[in-house]
Design a protein around this motif. Structure first.
Motif, PDB file in Angstrom:
ATOM      1  N   GLU A 215       0.324  19.773  -9.505  1.00  0.00           N
ATOM      2  CA  GLU A 215       0.462  20.168 -10.905  1.00  0.00           C
ATOM      3  C   GLU A 215      -0.244  21.498 -11.079  1.00  0.00           C
ATOM      4  OE1 GLU A 215      -1.476  18.623 -14.992  1.00  0.00           O
ATOM      5  OE2 GLU A 215      -0.351  17.106 -13.882  1.00  0.00           O
ATOM      6  N   ALA A 216       0.464  22.474 -11.581  1.00  0.00           N
ATOM      7  CA  ALA A 216      -0.075  23.829 -11.811  1.00  0.00           C
ATOM      8  C   ALA A 216      -0.679  24.398 -10.530  1.00  0.00           C
ATOM      9  CB  ALA A 216      -1.096  23.804 -12.936  1.00  0.00           C
ATOM     10  N   GLY A 217      -0.022  24.143  -9.410  1.00  0.00           N
ATOM     11  CA  GLY A 217      -0.482  24.680  -8.134  1.00  0.00           C
ATOM     12  C   GLY A 217      -1.641  23.933  -7.504  1.00  0.00           C
ATOM     13  N   LEU A 218      -2.117  22.860  -8.140  1.00  0.00           N
ATOM     14  CA  LEU A 218      -3.221  22.060  -7.606  1.00  0.00           C
ATOM     15  C   LEU A 218      -2.676  20.745  -7.070  1.00  0.00           C
ATOM     16  CD1 LEU A 218      -5.804  22.612 -10.467  1.00  0.00           C
ATOM     17  CD2 LEU A 218      -5.760  23.727  -8.231  1.00  0.00           C
ATOM     18  N   THR A 219      -3.081  20.369  -5.862  1.00  0.00           N
ATOM     19  CA  THR A 219      -2.584  19.151  -5.242  1.00  0.00           C
ATOM     20  C   THR A 219      -3.674  18.087  -5.232  1.00  0.00           C
ATOM     21  OG1 THR A 219      -1.079  20.399  -3.842  1.00  0.00           O
ATOM     22  CG2 THR A 219      -1.598  18.159  -3.144  1.00  0.00           C
ATOM     23  N   SER A 220      -3.318  16.917  -5.767  1.00  0.00           N
ATOM     24  CA  SER A 220      -4.195  15.746  -5.756  1.00  0.00           C
ATOM     25  C   SER A 220      -3.486  14.652  -4.972  1.00  0.00           C
ATOM     26  CB  SER A 220      -4.470  15.260  -7.174  1.00  0.00           C
ATOM     27  OG  SER A 220      -5.075  16.265  -7.938  1.00  0.00           O
ATOM     28  N   GLU A 221      -4.263  13.748  -4.392  1.00  0.00           N
ATOM     29  CA  GLU A 221      -3.681  12.626  -3.655  1.00  0.00           C
ATOM     30  C   GLU A 221      -4.260  11.326  -4.179  1.00  0.00           C
ATOM     31  OE1 GLU A 221      -4.289  13.186   0.525  1.00  0.00           O
ATOM     32  OE2 GLU A 221      -2.818  14.794   0.632  1.00  0.00           O
ATOM     33  N   VAL A 222      -3.447  10.279  -4.105  1.00  0.00           N
ATOM     34  CA  VAL A 222      -3.889   8.946  -4.500  1.00  0.00           C
ATOM     35  C   VAL A 222      -3.369   7.950  -3.473  1.00  0.00           C
ATOM     36  CG1 VAL A 222      -1.911   8.613  -6.061  1.00  0.00           C
ATOM     37  CG2 VAL A 222      -3.979   7.252  -6.388  1.00  0.00           C
ATOM     38  N   THR A 223      -4.216   7.003  -3.116  1.00  0.00           N
ATOM     39  CA  THR A 223      -3.836   5.910  -2.223  1.00  0.00           C
ATOM     40  C   THR A 223      -3.903   4.623  -3.028  1.00  0.00           C
ATOM     41  OG1 THR A 223      -4.734   7.064  -0.312  1.00  0.00           O
ATOM     42  CG2 THR A 223      -4.392   4.690  -0.080  1.00  0.00           C
ATOM     43  N   PHE A 224      -2.814   3.871  -3.018  1.00  0.00           N
ATOM     44  CA  PHE A 224      -2.733   2.600  -3.734  1.00  0.00           C
ATOM     45  C   PHE A 224      -2.871   1.458  -2.743  1.00  0.00           C
ATOM     46  CE2 PHE A 224       0.053   5.586  -5.984  1.00  0.00           C
ATOM     47  CZ  PHE A 224      -0.427   5.512  -7.276  1.00  0.00           C
ATOM     48  N   VAL A 225      -3.715   0.498  -3.065  1.00  0.00           N
ATOM     49  CA  VAL A 225      -3.781  -0.766  -2.328  1.00  0.00           C
ATOM     50  C   VAL A 225      -3.571  -1.847  -3.380  1.00  0.00           C
ATOM     51  CG1 VAL A 225      -5.125  -2.269  -0.832  1.00  0.00           C
ATOM     52  CG2 VAL A 225      -5.383   0.217  -0.646  1.00  0.00           C
ATOM     53  N   ARG A 226      -2.396  -2.483  -3.316  1.00  0.00           N
ATOM     54  CA  ARG A 226      -2.003  -3.426  -4.362  1.00  0.00           C
ATOM     55  C   ARG A 226      -2.235  -4.869  -3.909  1.00  0.00           C
ATOM     56  NH1 ARG A 226       2.342   0.467  -4.188  1.00  0.00           N
ATOM     57  NH2 ARG A 226       2.034   1.915  -5.921  1.00  0.00           N
ATOM     58  N   PHE A 227      -3.133  -5.535  -4.602  1.00  0.00           N
ATOM     59  CA  PHE A 227      -3.395  -6.959  -4.402  1.00  0.00           C
ATOM     60  C   PHE A 227      -2.599  -7.716  -5.458  1.00  0.00           C
ATOM     61  CE2 PHE A 227      -6.954  -4.738  -2.586  1.00  0.00           C
ATOM     62  CZ  PHE A 227      -7.256  -5.464  -1.445  1.00  0.00           C
ATOM     63  N   PRO A 228      -2.420  -9.027  -5.302  1.00  0.00           N
ATOM     64  CA  PRO A 228      -1.637  -9.754  -6.304  1.00  0.00           C
ATOM     65  C   PRO A 228      -2.170  -9.623  -7.737  1.00  0.00           C
ATOM     66  CG  PRO A 228      -1.824 -11.078  -4.345  1.00  0.00           C
ATOM     67  CD  PRO A 228      -2.709  -9.870  -4.137  1.00  0.00           C
ATOM     68  N   LEU A 229      -3.482  -9.599  -7.918  1.00  0.00           N
ATOM     69  CA  LEU A 229      -4.025  -9.606  -9.268  1.00  0.00           C
ATOM     70  C   LEU A 229      -4.501  -8.246  -9.767  1.00  0.00           C
ATOM     71  CD1 LEU A 229      -6.030 -12.950  -9.074  1.00  0.00           C
ATOM     72  CD2 LEU A 229      -3.645 -12.585  -9.763  1.00  0.00           C
ATOM     73  N   PHE A 230      -4.624  -7.270  -8.883  1.00  0.00           N
ATOM     74  CA  PHE A 230      -5.093  -5.949  -9.287  1.00  0.00           C
ATOM     75  C   PHE A 230      -4.673  -4.921  -8.241  1.00  0.00           C
ATOM     76  CE2 PHE A 230      -8.373  -7.889  -6.740  1.00  0.00           C
ATOM     77  CZ  PHE A 230      -8.782  -6.878  -5.891  1.00  0.00           C
ATOM     78  N   GLU A 231      -4.865  -3.655  -8.622  1.00  0.00           N
ATOM     79  CA  GLU A 231      -4.533  -2.541  -7.745  1.00  0.00           C
ATOM     80  C   GLU A 231      -5.754  -1.628  -7.639  1.00  0.00           C
ATOM     81  OE1 GLU A 231      -0.809   0.218  -8.031  1.00  0.00           O
ATOM     82  OE2 GLU A 231      -2.302   0.957  -9.460  1.00  0.00           O
ATOM     83  N   LEU A 232      -6.120  -1.279  -6.409  1.00  0.00           N
ATOM     84  CA  LEU A 232      -7.167  -0.286  -6.200  1.00  0.00           C
ATOM     85  C   LEU A 232      -6.512   1.064  -5.969  1.00  0.00           C
ATOM     86  CD1 LEU A 232      -9.666  -2.145  -3.839  1.00  0.00           C
ATOM     87  CD2 LEU A 232      -9.885  -1.738  -6.297  1.00  0.00           C
TER      88      LEU A 232
ATOM     89  N   GLY B  48       0.849  -1.183   0.000  1.00  0.00           N
ATOM     90  CA  GLY B  48       0.000   0.000   0.000  1.00  0.00           C
ATOM     91  C   GLY B  48       0.887   1.236   0.000  1.00  0.00           C
ATOM     92  N   ALA B  49       0.377   2.333  -0.516  1.00  0.00           N
ATOM     93  CA  ALA B  49       1.147   3.587  -0.552  1.00  0.00           C
ATOM     94  C   ALA B  49       0.177   4.750  -0.719  1.00  0.00           C
ATOM     95  CB  ALA B  49       2.151   3.574  -1.700  1.00  0.00           C
ATOM     96  N   ARG B  50       0.644   5.907  -0.324  1.00  0.00           N
ATOM     97  CA  ARG B  50      -0.122   7.151  -0.498  1.00  0.00           C
ATOM     98  C   ARG B  50       0.825   8.181  -1.112  1.00  0.00           C
ATOM     99  NH1 ARG B  50      -4.821   9.151   0.802  1.00  0.00           N
ATOM    100  NH2 ARG B  50      -5.097  11.307   1.440  1.00  0.00           N
ATOM    101  N   HIS B  51       0.310   8.925  -2.086  1.00  0.00           N
ATOM    102  CA  HIS B  51       1.153   9.888  -2.782  1.00  0.00           C
ATOM    103  C   HIS B  51       0.351  11.143  -3.107  1.00  0.00           C
ATOM    104  CE1 HIS B  51       4.315  11.460  -5.295  1.00  0.00           C
ATOM    105  NE2 HIS B  51       3.480  11.573  -6.302  1.00  0.00           N
ATOM    106  N   ALA B  52       0.970  12.285  -2.890  1.00  0.00           N
ATOM    107  CA  ALA B  52       0.380  13.572  -3.263  1.00  0.00           C
ATOM    108  C   ALA B  52       1.145  14.120  -4.459  1.00  0.00           C
ATOM    109  CB  ALA B  52       0.458  14.554  -2.099  1.00  0.00           C
ATOM    110  N   GLU B  53       0.411  14.657  -5.403  1.00  0.00           N
ATOM    111  CA  GLU B  53       1.011  15.191  -6.623  1.00  0.00           C
ATOM    112  C   GLU B  53       0.503  16.606  -6.841  1.00  0.00           C
ATOM    113  OE1 GLU B  53       0.176  14.085 -11.116  1.00  0.00           O
ATOM    114  OE2 GLU B  53       1.426  12.582 -10.141  1.00  0.00           O
TER     115      GLU B  53
ATOM    116  N   THR C  82       7.063   9.250  -7.322  1.00  0.00           N
ATOM    117  CA  THR C  82       5.952   9.133  -8.267  1.00  0.00           C
ATOM    118  C   THR C  82       4.786   8.330  -7.697  1.00  0.00           C
ATOM    119  OG1 THR C  82       7.536   9.204 -10.074  1.00  0.00           O
ATOM    120  CG2 THR C  82       5.333   8.411 -10.612  1.00  0.00           C
ATOM    121  N   VAL C  83       5.079   7.270  -6.940  1.00  0.00           N
ATOM    122  CA  VAL C  83       4.008   6.379  -6.465  1.00  0.00           C
ATOM    123  C   VAL C  83       3.945   6.272  -4.949  1.00  0.00           C
ATOM    124  CG1 VAL C  83       3.861   4.990  -8.557  1.00  0.00           C
ATOM    125  CG2 VAL C  83       5.488   4.349  -6.767  1.00  0.00           C
ATOM    126  N   GLY C  84       4.698   7.063  -4.230  1.00  0.00           N
ATOM    127  CA  GLY C  84       4.662   7.007  -2.772  1.00  0.00           C
ATOM    128  C   GLY C  84       5.517   5.876  -2.230  1.00  0.00           C
TER     129      GLY C  84
END
Length: 196
Positions: free
Chosen positions: A33-50, A26-31, A166-168
């Motif tokens: 771009e052009a002064g706007l901040t977005s965040e994404v949280t990754f939960v990686r399972f063996p067959l897919f990623e949420l 699992g990981a969390r990352h803030a990005e 890039t991916v936390g």
């Protein structure tokens, strides 16, 4: 090992089922771009990623508008709202460099764990027939498949750590679970297949 040999095949089946549902990282990352901040949280399972994406919010006066800045950086198909799903195969076409290598290792791990899961279904439904057809112990075979999965996810976690900007920074707790299951199965004495 501490498992009685007559229950070793059941342990192998349960181990494969657990390996397929436990998130390996699992990981969390803030990005920004052009002064706007977005965040994404990754939960990686063996067959897919949420991916739980939190888009940037642009406020103009009394109006708020969500701005999607993450779509250009990360693969994924929107399930609903801000929840996206990605697979190792779909991610291979998006990433390059270190992240492509990490995704390739994840794909190898997904293949190994997917094969372990399919093998566990066969072992669960037709144990006698499967054990008789194998030239090796089904428990050791399952352990070997999970070991490949653990090594692939461990390598992918390391490469994700190298690309943490890039991916936390990954938290690879599931890698330890899958590796522990593999080690346990490789050390367990199962019922050996009949020679014939």
């Amino acid at each position: 090992m501490w498992v009685r040999s007559e229950y070793a095949n059941e342990l192998a089946v349960l181990s494969a089922w657990l390996a397929v549902i436990v998130p390996w990282s699992g990981a969390r990352h803030a990005e920004t771009e052009a002064g706007l901040t977005s965040e994404v949280t990754f939960v990686r399972f063996p067959l897919f990623e949420l991916q739980f994406r939190d888009p940037a919010v642009l406020e103009i006066g009394d109006r708020r508008r969500e701005v999607e800045t993450l779509a250009n950086s990360y693969p994924g198909t929107e399930l609903f709202g801000n929840l996206f799903v990605a697979s190792p195969v779909s991610s291979l076409g998006v990433y390059s460099g270190t992240l492509w290598q990490a995704t390739l290792l994840w794909a190898v791990a997904a293949l190994a764990i997917g094969l372990a899961f399919a093998f566990s279904l066969a072992l669960y439904t037709r144990e006698t027939r499967v054990v008789a057809a194998l030239l090796v112990s089904p428990v050791r075979l399952m352990g070997a498949l999970l070991a490949v999965g653990a090594l692939g996810t461990a390598g992918a976690s390391w490469l994700h750590y190298l690309a943490r900007d890039t991916v936390g920074a990954p938290v690879p707790l599931g890698v330890l679970v899958i590796g522990g299951l593999a080690a346990m199965l490789l050390r367990t004495e199962g019922v050996e297949p009949a020679e014939g």
